[in-house]
Enzyme design. Structure first.
Site, short mmCIF file in Angstrom:
data_model
loop_
_atom_site.label_atom_id
_atom_site.label_comp_id
_atom_site.label_asym_id
_atom_site.label_seq_id
_atom_site.Cartn_x
_atom_site.Cartn_y
_atom_site.Cartn_z
CE LYS A 82 -3.98 1.73 2.73
NZ LYS A 82 -4.79 1.46 3.94
CB SER A 157 -8.18 3.16 2.79
OG SER A 157 -7.33 2.58 3.76
CB SER A 181 -8.24 0.17 5.60
OG SER A 181 -9.03 1.30 5.47
N1 GLN Z 1 -12.93 3.27 6.13
C1 GLN Z 1 -12.47 3.73 7.40
C2 GLN Z 1 -12.19 5.20 7.35
O1 GLN Z 1 -12.51 5.80 6.40
C3 GLN Z 1 -11.28 2.94 7.82
C4 GLN Z 1 -10.04 3.33 7.12
C5 GLN Z 1 -8.84 2.53 7.50
O2 GLN Z 1 -8.94 1.47 8.14
N2 GLN Z 1 -7.70 3.05 7.12
O3 GLN Z 1 -11.67 5.78 8.24
#
Ligand code: GLN
Length: 495
Positions: A82, A157, A181
């Site tokens: 990532k 994400s 994420s």
């Molecule tokens: N979707 C969640 C957010 O927008 C989690 C994101 C993540 O785990 N980085 O914060």
């Protein structure tokens, strides 16, 4: 893409063929790069493809084998990272314009460990800007498409990393999980995603979003692959003050030990909050464990539903502080102005996208004098209640079972109009981040549109071993067509 290719036979087979000299890393990396070339126009999993660097790493692995040395447990395994993990000499954008051209001067600990384990880094994957989102639609450089159905999101994400595995580019990849994420995109892409116990994996060199929640973990086609990948990055690191001072756990060896006699609690509070296919998958998973010898019971833990509102105060509060460092001076973009304050404001206005700005504003507001107790203080109390609820559940159960996501992969634009719709994607994953506990998503079913549906196994702190054993049993019980890789990106056949 041939299904009999070494690239599709899993991490253990690849590493063993490379270590014995039966196959060459140089050939394997060419095959992975050819797949990336063929798929990327449609999928956009990668922010940056590091072809030359991967080729050099492959040569080094082959040379080490030639000298009779052991290149490591991930010898010759092509991987993807990532793009919020610092890679020395390779641009690391966090999918944000503010870091568009930023080249880190160092490798994060996870990156360094993967290099020394013999892995070949094929590229840096797309994400929601600064890991804020659940679909990759918040990337400043365009979204990633889901290889199962390119009219749908891969989740987020870490959507680029999950899609890269689902597309068959690489057998394993790495992401970060702050509120889900890793697990949510794993579920939407039909791959396995592990979020470790907080502190198991070093955060040194992971670009911070919400430091009390962020954790790096792995994706894999199989539980075994994701587990081996996790083993390679786990273990104490003095560069991260929250790192747990324990050696890396040995997990792959016990994956096959089964679930006989284990006590499993199916969290019922999520079941009426999610799509029928997701609820049905987790109930079916409980039955599958029961027939493998576990004792399954439904359990109500109403505090699980406090997680989402608490997270959406705590995570933005931490982000508002962490992202203060992007000031036009120290990192990345600078837009000049007549004085420092104007330069700083212009830089941040030009560099951050709308969701990141929204989080910074929410977080700053929640921490400000007069509102702190009402918002941040309340959210911390809810976090404590969540942790206590888990603690008492784990007195009765070895692991808990839940849906990973409220729905399978959704269409582009479906949840972008109202931020709350997107935030709800994390309903079932967030509690484990608040408690710092490990959790894994395993592909377990297909929905009525032929899209993969994952189920989540949750365990207490440092409970990865039992958690992954349960995951392995679920994997064996799941229909084979509910997991990636999808050989050759399918176009929208399910639309
Ligand atoms: N979707 C969640 C957010 O927008 C989690 C994101 C993540 O785990 N980085 O914060």
């Amino acid at each position: 893409m041939s299904a009999s290719s070494l690239l599709d036979r899993g991490v253990a087979a690849i590493a063993s063929a490379i270590r014995t000299g039966e196959a060459r890393a140089a050939d394997l990396v060419e095959e992975a790069l050819a797949r990336v070339d063929a798929g990327e126009r449609e999928l956009h999993c990668f922010q940056t493809v590091t072809a030359d660097e991967a080729r050099r790493a492959a040569e080094a692995v082959d040379a080490a084998v030639g000298r009779g040395e052991d290149p490591g447990p991930l010898a010759g395994v092509p991987i993807a990272l990532k793009d919020n993990m610092c890679t020395r000499g390779t641009v690391t954008t966090c999918s944000s314009k503010i870091l568009e051209n930023w080249i880190p001067p160092y490798d994060g600990t996870v990156v360094a460990r993967l290099r020394s384990a013999g892995a070949l880094i094929v590229g840096k994957t797309n994400l929601d800007e600064f890991a804020m989102g659940s679909s990759t639609e918040n990337s400043a450089f365009g979204p990633t498409r889901n290889p199962w159905d390119t009219s749908r999101v891969p989740g987020g994400s870490s959507g680029g990393s999950s899609a890269a595995v689902a597309a068959g580019y690489v057998p394993v990849s790495f992401g970060s999980d702050t509120g889900g994420s890793i697990r949510q995109p794993a579920s939407l892409c039909g791959v396995v995603g592990i979020k470790p116990t907080y502190g198991r994996v070093s955060r040194y060199g992971l670009i911070a979003f919400a430091s009390s929640l962020d954790q790096i973990g792995s994706f894999g086609v199989t539980v075994a692959d994701a587990t081996t990948a996790f083993e390679a990055i786990a273990g104490h690191d003095p560069h991260d003050s929250t790192s747990i001072n324990l050696p890396a756990p040995s997990l792959a060896a016990t994956l096959g030990e089964g679930v006989d006699g284990l006590r499993v609690g199916l969290i019922e509070d999520f079941l009426d909050q999610v799509a029928p296919a997701c609820a049905a998958a987790s109930s079916a998973a409980a039955e599958a464990l029961e027939s493998s010898g576990a004792k399954c019971e439904s359990v109500s833990i109403p505090e699980m539903l406090l997680g989402l509102p608490a997270y959406y105060i705590i995570a933005p509060a931490e982000a508002s502080s962490n992202l203060a460092r992007y000031d036009g001076v120290r990192y990345g973009l600078r837009v000049d102005g007549p004085d420092a304050e104007a330069m700083n404001g212009r830089t941040r206005a030009a560099g951050f996208g709308p969701e990141v700005r929204r989080r910074i504003m929410i977080g700053t507001y929640a921490l400000s004098a007069g509102y702190y107790d009402a918002y941040y203080g309340q959210a911390q109390k809810a976090r404590t209640l969540t942790i206590r609820a888990f603690d008492s559940a784990y007195e009765r159960f070895d692991v808990l079972l839940a849906p990973t996501t409220p729905s399978p992969a959704f269409k582009f634009g479906e949840k972008t109009k109202n931020p709350i719709d997107m935030y709800l994607s994390d309903l079932c994953t967030i509690p484990s981040n608040l408690s710092g506990h490990p959790a894994v998503s395993v592909p377990f079913a297909l929905d009525e549109n032929g899209l993969p549906v994952g189920v989540q196994v949750l365990a207490p702190a440092l409970g990865e071993s039992v958690m992954l054993r349960v995951a392995a049993v679920l994997e064996a019980a799941a229909p084979g067509d509910c997991r990636g890789p999808v050989l050759g990106p399918r176009s929208s056949t399910h639309a």
